[in-house]
Design an enzyme around this catalytic site. Structure first.
Site, PDB file in Angstrom:
ATOM      1  N   ASP A 159       0.848  -1.188  -0.015  1.00 43.74           N
ATOM      2  CA  ASP A 159      -0.113   0.059   0.144  1.00 43.74           C
ATOM      3  C   ASP A 159       0.969   1.359  -0.106  1.00 43.74           C
ATOM      4  OD1 ASP A 159      -2.487   1.259  -0.050  1.00 43.74           O
ATOM      5  OD2 ASP A 159      -3.065   1.047   2.000  1.00 43.74           O
TER       6      ASP A 159
ATOM      7  N   LYS B 198      -7.893  -1.961   3.630  1.00 42.44           N
ATOM      8  CA  LYS B 198      -7.355  -0.234   3.693  1.00 42.44           C
ATOM      9  C   LYS B 198      -7.334  -0.190   5.237  1.00 42.44           C
ATOM     10  CE  LYS B 198      -6.426   2.700   0.687  1.00 42.44           C
ATOM     11  NZ  LYS B 198      -5.127   2.473  -0.105  1.00 42.44           N
TER      12      LYS B 198
ATOM     13  N   LYS C 145      -8.846  14.040  -3.263  1.00 41.84           N
ATOM     14  CA  LYS C 145      -9.467  13.600  -2.029  1.00 41.84           C
ATOM     15  C   LYS C 145      -9.151  14.491  -0.515  1.00 41.84           C
ATOM     16  CE  LYS C 145      -7.627   9.534   0.917  1.00 41.84           C
ATOM     17  NZ  LYS C 145      -6.687   8.423   0.613  1.00 41.84           N
TER      18      LYS C 145
ATOM     19  N   LYS D 294       2.635   1.863   3.255  1.00 39.92           N
ATOM     20  CA  LYS D 294       1.936   2.138   4.638  1.00 39.92           C
ATOM     21  C   LYS D 294       2.167   1.050   5.441  1.00 39.92           C
ATOM     22  CE  LYS D 294      -2.419   4.002   3.085  1.00 39.92           C
ATOM     23  NZ  LYS D 294      -2.236   4.477   1.834  1.00 39.92           N
TER      24      LYS D 294
HETATM   25  P1  NAI Z   1      -8.204   3.399  -9.918  1.00 39.55           P
HETATM   26  O1  NAI Z   1      -9.538   2.638  -9.691  1.00 39.55           O
HETATM   27  O2  NAI Z   1      -8.508   4.506 -10.574  1.00 39.55           O
HETATM   28  O3  NAI Z   1      -7.215   2.252 -10.790  1.00 39.55           O
HETATM   29  C1  NAI Z   1      -7.357   0.863 -10.566  1.00 39.55           C
HETATM   30  C2  NAI Z   1      -7.375   0.456 -11.801  1.00 39.55           C
HETATM   31  O4  NAI Z   1      -7.238  -1.324 -11.693  1.00 39.55           O
HETATM   32  C3  NAI Z   1      -8.819   0.447 -12.706  1.00 39.55           C
HETATM   33  O5  NAI Z   1      -8.704   0.875 -13.717  1.00 39.55           O
HETATM   34  C4  NAI Z   1      -9.259  -0.972 -12.699  1.00 39.55           C
HETATM   35  O6  NAI Z   1     -10.124  -1.124 -13.917  1.00 39.55           O
HETATM   36  C5  NAI Z   1      -8.168  -1.891 -12.543  1.00 39.55           C
HETATM   37  N1  NAI Z   1      -8.200  -3.248 -12.124  1.00 39.55           N
HETATM   38  C6  NAI Z   1      -8.881  -3.599 -11.270  1.00 39.55           C
HETATM   39  N2  NAI Z   1      -8.694  -4.999 -11.010  1.00 39.55           N
HETATM   40  C7  NAI Z   1      -7.794  -5.374 -11.970  1.00 39.55           C
HETATM   41  C8  NAI Z   1      -7.096  -6.266 -12.186  1.00 39.55           C
HETATM   42  N3  NAI Z   1      -7.452  -7.719 -11.636  1.00 39.55           N
HETATM   43  N4  NAI Z   1      -6.221  -6.441 -13.253  1.00 39.55           N
HETATM   44  C9  NAI Z   1      -6.000  -5.350 -13.850  1.00 39.55           C
HETATM   45  N5  NAI Z   1      -6.586  -4.199 -13.635  1.00 39.55           N
HETATM   46  C10 NAI Z   1      -7.328  -4.084 -12.541  1.00 39.55           C
HETATM   47  O7  NAI Z   1      -7.612   3.409  -8.420  1.00 39.55           O
HETATM   48  P2  NAI Z   1      -6.048   4.301  -8.281  1.00 39.55           P
HETATM   49  O8  NAI Z   1      -6.798   5.705  -7.686  1.00 39.55           O
HETATM   50  O9  NAI Z   1      -5.287   4.200  -9.505  1.00 39.55           O
HETATM   51  O10 NAI Z   1      -5.630   3.423  -7.124  1.00 39.55           O
HETATM   52  C11 NAI Z   1      -4.920   2.117  -7.381  1.00 39.55           C
HETATM   53  C12 NAI Z   1      -4.610   1.240  -6.225  1.00 39.55           C
HETATM   54  O11 NAI Z   1      -3.606   1.890  -5.202  1.00 39.55           O
HETATM   55  C13 NAI Z   1      -5.891   1.155  -5.201  1.00 39.55           C
HETATM   56  O12 NAI Z   1      -5.681   0.040  -4.572  1.00 39.55           O
HETATM   57  C14 NAI Z   1      -5.726   2.282  -4.229  1.00 39.55           C
HETATM   58  O13 NAI Z   1      -6.200   1.734  -2.933  1.00 39.55           O
HETATM   59  C15 NAI Z   1      -4.066   2.361  -4.123  1.00 39.55           C
HETATM   60  N6  NAI Z   1      -3.489   3.188  -3.485  1.00 39.55           N
HETATM   61  C16 NAI Z   1      -3.973   4.766  -4.095  1.00 39.55           C
HETATM   62  C17 NAI Z   1      -3.198   5.753  -3.477  1.00 39.55           C
HETATM   63  C18 NAI Z   1      -3.485   7.171  -4.005  1.00 39.55           C
HETATM   64  O14 NAI Z   1      -3.672   7.225  -5.053  1.00 39.55           O
HETATM   65  N7  NAI Z   1      -2.964   8.233  -3.413  1.00 39.55           N
HETATM   66  C19 NAI Z   1      -2.377   5.461  -2.105  1.00 39.55           C
HETATM   67  C20 NAI Z   1      -2.375   4.115  -1.562  1.00 39.55           C
HETATM   68  C21 NAI Z   1      -2.867   3.228  -2.343  1.00 39.55           C
END
Ligand code: NAI
Length: 515
Positions: A311, A360, A401, A471
């Site tokens: 994370d 989370k 956020k 994290k």
């Molecule tokens: P998002 O939801 O915009 O992007 C995630 C992408 O993963 C989506 O496009 C989705 O279609 C794709 N996806 C889901 N399952 C999949 C799979 N099995 N294989 C391939 N692609 C898949 O989320 P975001 O904002 O980009 O965050 C991504 C991850 O990072 C989340 O788990 C979030 O909790 C984690 N995270 C983000 C932080 C931040 O943005 N500051 C901080 C800490 C962690």
């Protein structure tokens, strides 16, 4: 006689008998001063000792490819777009004026390291982190990846609402041709509200075939781009936790067998981690779920690849890991930490279901543990402060956020001190620089071997030097977890200066109070 080693960087020349350059490999010796402790009836016995470490660092960074799982997400599209924006020196207008691409927030690209005081001028000497030993720039990374959504990266970037419209249009020719590879989708692991996004899925339900498919993708990527190092990084949706139990995934053989027998509890991220390891690619988990089960760690060890997680530590938790350390170091006792978030991006939507939120909640909650343990005067029974984490999905705020934290401390003579912190920021602008740093530090680690007594060997497969960026750091079994931000930063900077052949300055400033 001291050796002069040129070529560590343009700006830094180390004069030390502890370092030499042989055929592009920097060999350095480092005296690690470490206190040894013994708890005896009459008290705590401390014995300072020195241990000699030798390091070898291949100086030239390897040609490196970064495969993002979740390429079309907010982080994925922001991370890719930002590299093009930096490579081409893009500028764009906003109502506040003109902006220029940069790498702010990346420790490897923008942090500086305190080397000491110049005795002639008494000025402090800081050098860029990236100039101490050669490391990659994000601009050097070849990026590709998978997504269960087939949107091209221009559409993904527009959907993410992170970049200003003018920048999106400048990036369009680079982003539009990129379409993520189809991915592994097991609906039980991410929120049910993600189902309508899943239009780019590897067919079938045979997990062994899925594993082979992902392995073939990694091999092809490596061959097509003639890569020397490949890193697979999960920045896809947060999954629910998987069970960890004997027979399922507690050994390398068990997890391989479980994939072969199509066990329900094998998650998509398990498939990606195993595929990476079997292809010799390092695997990093940027989301909170427990992908790195004991069997996967054993498999990584067997195949000499690095794994890291869990994370990204990007906003609220990063602040917490610096602030609580500051409070406890000041002798104040945090009693209660309430962390409230609302966000409107797809991550927030996914986290609005209980099992994904729980992943989370766990990773956000462990971050003060080491600081509590550090002070038995404030925390005689090692009981953590009340710590509550709330996350709400509010679509209107999109990626911007909001994180609101209240910290209440017990202070002098029964008083209370309350801090309220409000943090508003595009989440992906915080996470993307961490993605680069995780890749860049992993590539650096792949060029380092060390020796204490016998032969040179690589670092432990669980790459805990990545903890600064995570994290809930996964560390080698039996080793302590460090969450305090500045201690983690110092571990990293001490390591790179040791690799370069000059141990960090003691920084006691003794010369200033003994004059
Ligand atoms: P998002 O939801 O915009 O992007 C995630 C992408 O993963 C989506 O496009 C989705 O279609 C794709 N996806 C889901 N399952 C999949 C799979 N099995 N294989 C391939 N692609 C898949 O989320 P975001 O904002 O980009 O965050 C991504 C991850 O990072 C989340 O788990 C979030 O909790 C984690 N995270 C983000 C932080 C931040 O943005 N500051 C901080 C800490 C962690």
């Amino acid at each position: 006689m001291s050796n002069q080693v040129n070529g560590i960087s343009k700006r830094l020349i180390v004069e030390s008998s502890n370092v030499k350059l042989v055929d592009g490999v920097l060999e350095s010796k480092f005296n690690y001063r470490k206190n040894h402790f013994e708890h005896r009836a009459d008290g705590l016995h401390v014995t300072p000792k020195e241990h000699e470490y030798s390091f070898k660092t291949v100086l030239k960074p390897r040609k490196t490819g970064l495969l993002l799982v979740g390429l079309g997400g907010n982080n994925g599209s922001t991370a890719v777009g930002s590299i093009y924006a930096n490579q081409y020196g893009m500028t764009w207008r906003t109502k506040e004026g003109s902006n220029q691409a940069n790498y702010f927030g990346s420790v490897t690209q923008t942090a500086t390291v305190h080397l000491g005081y110049d005795s002639a001028t008494q000025n402090q000497i800081f050098v860029p982190f990236k100039d101490i030993v050669p490391i990659l720039s994000p601009n050097d990374l070849v990026i590709s990846g998978w997504d269960i959504s087939n949107s091209n990266l221009y559409d993904a970037m527009a959907r993410a609402k992170v970049f200003e419209p003018e920048l999106q249009e400048k990036l369009r020719p680079f982003m539009e041709p990129i379409v993520p590879l189809p991915s592994v989708y097991y609906p039980d692991f991410i929120a049910s509200n993600q189902g309508d996004r899943a239009n780019n899925v590897i067919p079938g339900s045979n997990k062994l075939e899925h594993l082979e498919h992902i392995r073939a993708d990694i091999r092809k990527f490596k061959q097509d781009h003639e890569l020397e190092c490949v890193i697979v990084l999960w920045t896809a949706n947060t999954e629910r936790y998987t069970d960890v139990r004997s027979g399922l995934n507690t050994t390398a053989d068990e997890i391989l067998k479980s994939i072969g027998s199509n066990e329900d509890e094998v998650s998509p991220s398990n498939i990606f981690a195993v595929a990476s390891i079997l292809e010799g690619a390092h695997y990093i988990n940027g989301s909170p779920q427990n992908t790195l089960v004991p069997g996967i760690i054993e498999l990584a060890d067997r195949h000499n690849v690095f794994v890291g997680g869990d994370d990204f530590k990007s906003g609220q938790t990063k602040f917490k890991s610096a602030f609580v350390d500051f409070l406890v170091s000041s002798g104040l006792k945090p009693e209660c930490i309430v962390s409230y978030n609302h966000l409107g991006n797809n991550d927030g939507k996914n986290l609005s279901e209980a099992r994904q939120f729980r992943s989370k909640e766990i990773s956000k909650s462990s971050v003060v543990d080491d600081m509590v343990k550090s002070n038995q005067i404030l925390f005689p029974d090692a009981k953590n402060p009340d710590h509550c984490v709330v996350i709400k999905y509010v679509p209107f705020v999109a990626d911007s956020k909001r994180a609101m934290d209240e910290y209440i401390c017990s202070i002098f003579m029964g008083g209370k001190q309350t801090f309220v912190v409000h943090n508003t920021c595009e989440d992906s602008l915080l996470a993307s620089p961490l993605i680069y740093d995780l890749a860049i530090l992993t590539e650096l680690a792949s060029r380092v071997t060390y020796k204490v007594s016998d032969d040179y060997k690589p670092f432990h497969s669980v790459l805990s030097i990545l903890s600064l960026l995570l994290k809930a750091p996964v560390v080698p079994p039996g080793t302590p977890i460090s969450n305090a931000f500045m201690r983690q930063f110092s571990t990293l900077t001490k390591l790179v200066t040791a690799l370069a052949g000059f141990p960090s300055d003691t920084d006691m400033q003794i010369e200033f109070f003994t004059q």
